[in-house]
Design a protein around this motif. Structure first.
Motif: not given
Length: 166
Positions: A143-152
């Motif tokens: 909702k605040v504009g973050m996107t999923e980058r990876e699983r870690n």
């Protein structure tokens, strides 16, 4: 020191007087479902977190987790703010709130306010480390504009790493 203010909230540095609020945020099992570690059992542990992690972070970096104070009842109801995560060599936007305030838009309001102030600390991007299954936290990150980058992994747990350029 006030960092940001919204219609309902004040984001400010934690003080020693906030030890009870820090204890509550780290001792209620419902809050800690997706937080690594055991619940706190004493206010002394909260004082230790403030004195050994939060306050030194303010001194070293100029920023850290910020207390979220609810104007209507003049109490600290959570935290929202950046902290440097050594394992990733990046700054994480973290947030946590008392259950009575879940679903009220407080998390979004605080995160938006924090994200407008974080660049003033010479930070150009943030991550969020969210344990798998924490759909509420993932929804807020998106909702605040973050996107999923990876699983870690983080602290021995699988996490989704979200990212946002500022």
């Amino acid at each position: 020191m006030i960092i940001a203010e919204t219609e309902r909230l004040i984001l400010r540095r934690f003080t020693a007087e906030d030890k009870q609020a820090v204890f509550l945020l780290n001792s209620i099992p419902e809050i800690l479902t997706y937080i690594p570690g055991e619940p706190m059992s004493s206010v002394t542990q909260a004082e230790q977190i403030l004195n050994e992690l939060v306050f030194p972070g303010y001194e070293k970096f100029g920023f850290g987790r910020w207390a979220v104070e609810h104007k209507a009842d003049n109490k600290v109801i959570g935290f929202c703010g950046p902290t440097f995560v050594q394992e990733y060599n990046e700054v994480e936007l973290g947030y946590r709130y008392l259950p009575d305030y879940w679903g009220t838009g407080i998390g979004f309001e605080a995160a938006q306010a924090a994200l407008t102030k974080i660049p003033s600390f010479d930070i150009d991007h943030v991550i969020a480390l969210i344990l798998l299954g924490n759909r509420g936290s993932e929804a807020l990150a998106r909702k605040v504009g973050m996107t999923e980058r990876e699983r870690n992994t983080f602290m021995g747990h699988k996490v989704n790493v979200f990212h946002k350029s500022l």
